[in-house]
Design a protein around this motif. Sequence first.
Motif, PDB file in Angstrom:
ATOM      1  N   ALA A 244      -0.020  12.848   5.834  1.00 25.11           N
ATOM      2  CA  ALA A 244       0.763  13.668   6.760  1.00 25.11           C
ATOM      3  C   ALA A 244       0.795  15.119   6.328  1.00 25.11           C
ATOM      4  O   ALA A 244       1.696  15.866   6.705  1.00 25.11           O
ATOM      5  CB  ALA A 244       2.184  13.108   6.864  1.00 25.11           C
ATOM      6  N   ARG A 245      -0.191  15.545   5.562  1.00 25.02           N
ATOM      7  CA  ARG A 245      -0.179  16.914   5.052  1.00 25.02           C
ATOM      8  C   ARG A 245      -0.396  17.952   6.151  1.00 25.02           C
ATOM      9  O   ARG A 245       0.008  19.101   6.007  1.00 25.02           O
ATOM     10  CB  ARG A 245      -1.257  17.071   3.969  1.00 25.02           C
ATOM     11  N   LYS A 246      -1.030  17.557   7.248  1.00 25.48           N
ATOM     12  CA  LYS A 246      -1.283  18.491   8.341  1.00 25.48           C
ATOM     13  C   LYS A 246      -0.526  18.073   9.590  1.00 25.48           C
ATOM     14  O   LYS A 246      -1.028  18.144  10.711  1.00 25.48           O
ATOM     15  CB  LYS A 246      -2.783  18.556   8.625  1.00 25.48           C
ATOM     16  N   LYS A 247       0.709  17.571   9.391  1.00 29.90           N
ATOM     17  CA  LYS A 247       1.507  17.129  10.519  1.00 29.90           C
ATOM     18  C   LYS A 247       1.654  18.246  11.558  1.00 29.90           C
ATOM     19  O   LYS A 247       1.692  19.428  11.192  1.00 29.90           O
ATOM     20  CB  LYS A 247       2.878  16.617  10.064  1.00 29.90           C
ATOM     21  N   PRO A 248       1.659  17.887  12.842  1.00 31.03           N
ATOM     22  CA  PRO A 248       1.856  16.539  13.380  1.00 31.03           C
ATOM     23  C   PRO A 248       0.606  15.668  13.455  1.00 31.03           C
ATOM     24  O   PRO A 248       0.652  14.581  14.045  1.00 31.03           O
ATOM     25  CB  PRO A 248       2.398  16.824  14.780  1.00 31.03           C
ATOM     26  N   GLU A 249      -0.535  16.144  12.919  1.00 32.37           N
ATOM     27  CA  GLU A 249      -1.720  15.289  12.868  1.00 32.37           C
ATOM     28  C   GLU A 249      -1.586  14.344  11.680  1.00 32.37           C
ATOM     29  O   GLU A 249      -1.594  14.774  10.533  1.00 32.37           O
ATOM     30  CB  GLU A 249      -2.989  16.139  12.745  1.00 32.37           C
TER      31      GLU A 249
END
Length: 570
Positions: free
Chosen positions: A47-52
């Motif tokens: 989830a480091r590049k949330k919302p991706e």
Amino acid sequence: MIRMQQLKLAADCKDERAALLKKAAKLLKMEPCAIQSLSIVRKSLDARKKPEIYAVYTIDVKVADEQAAFRKFRGKNGQMQLVEEKPYRFLAADPACEEGRTGETAAAGKQDRREASSCGRPVIVGTGPAGLFCGYMLAKAGYRPLLLERGKEVHKRREDVERFWREGILEPDSNVQFGEGGAGTFSDGKLTTTVKDPKGRMREVLRIFVESGAPKEILYEAKPHIGTDILIHVIENLRRQIIAWGGEVRFDTQVTALLKEENRVTGVVANGEEIRSSAVVLAIGHSARDTFQMLHALHIPMEAKSFAVGLRMEHPRAMIDRLQYGDCGLRLPAASYKVTAQTASGRGVYSFCMCPGGYVVNASSEPGRTAVNGMSYSGRDGANSNSAMIVTVSPTDYEPYGGTGPLAGIAFQRHLEERAYEIGQGAVPVERYGDFHAAVLHGRLCGKSVENAGHCVEKSDFSPAIKGAWTFAPVHEILPDFLNDALVEGIDLIGQKVSGFSDGDAYLSGVESRTSSPVRILRDEKGQSTFKGLFPCGEGAGYAGGITSAAMDGILTAEKVAMHYMCVIE
């Protein structure tokens, strides 16, 4: 087998196996039908590049010519490698005694001789994870162990625990700490560990759990858990298998003495009965305080050890999920976290036993003393998420409160639990973090009475999720000042990095005093005390910290016991 790492899929992928098969085939430059088998080794969420949000996999595949397939893939920076599957073997051989035979082979070949000998079958004291897995391995290898449990079988124990939470009636030998399954039964059922595992014992623990009814996902999830509701049935199945292999389990049976001859243990006294054995496994758990006192009186070598104490901290589950996942719009598991901070004085403050969508539970085991723990069901669908926020303490820290000697940590625990009981008047004491913060840093509290405590900050729109009676109370009066100061500094530091974590409307409850054993029962490289034939084992003996590591130590101890029998009988 060919192991592939860092394969990414959408977190909400509907058919992960088909998608992974397609990706693996593309990497191997072959048709999916050419892949003979595919197994998931590890799965985690990124989830480091949330919302991706992505699911990240490590998989093993089998194909007809693995060497040829692997050669085609060179130059991909280690994403693919050839691996050899090495299943765990119950190694119970001592070169001085057995010339390298396995425990199963030796046990099968010597069963009649063992039963005819004067050694007696192995006795295991306690049926927590350490005792159960020790018993499981010994029973499977033909040693017919006898397991003695002071508490009740798991279903009757659950009835006692739920009655305690509902009515406040505490059964001293059947509660969150004592009974079949041990303290981990009424927890989140987390199966993570940082213990190094070159022998494959951890994988074997997970395999046995699945074989006994746990979900197969625990074999590969990065943060596996079972949940109390499922764990109860898994424990029952473990016991049934032990009995099917010739073992015996006795409940409501407390060991009150050891039988000794010079420097050797020859058995135990349980419910007034003398039970002879040349191998006694002490898998007593971290809360068997009366048993520790008995061992100390018998001069069994023990020492005080460092452990950790603190408070449970609750936040709304939706807030924790939002912090971890962002507004991704996906249906994902309740989010977990692991947070740490270091204070200016060098003390570490960290989260422990984090329970997503879980409950704080009254985990007391002694009248007049209150201890708390965290618990989740398998669905992890409770309104709140909680964790213990704790600080490590050493014998020098707790000497002013618990004195010196091997049992000093127990005295310190009891001191804290008595304070928690007093300020909560028998219920779990709860305080909003805003009040706790103000009281610790500025000596202020809005209302000194239990009824008014906890109302300095604006009331939040969520309530404590606690199994058992609870009440607002000055939780800041439980711990010594140096621990309160460390908690406030640490939580505030974490709040600077994790938005909302240190908000004033979070709840603190206490006291979290049973994180691990405050005692270590010394053992040598053969797994034995200086009193030969006595095998300290698991978390209570100071060699584990959680369900998985305790179970692993139970397996290790079973290996040591089997070696012991080989040497004695030869």
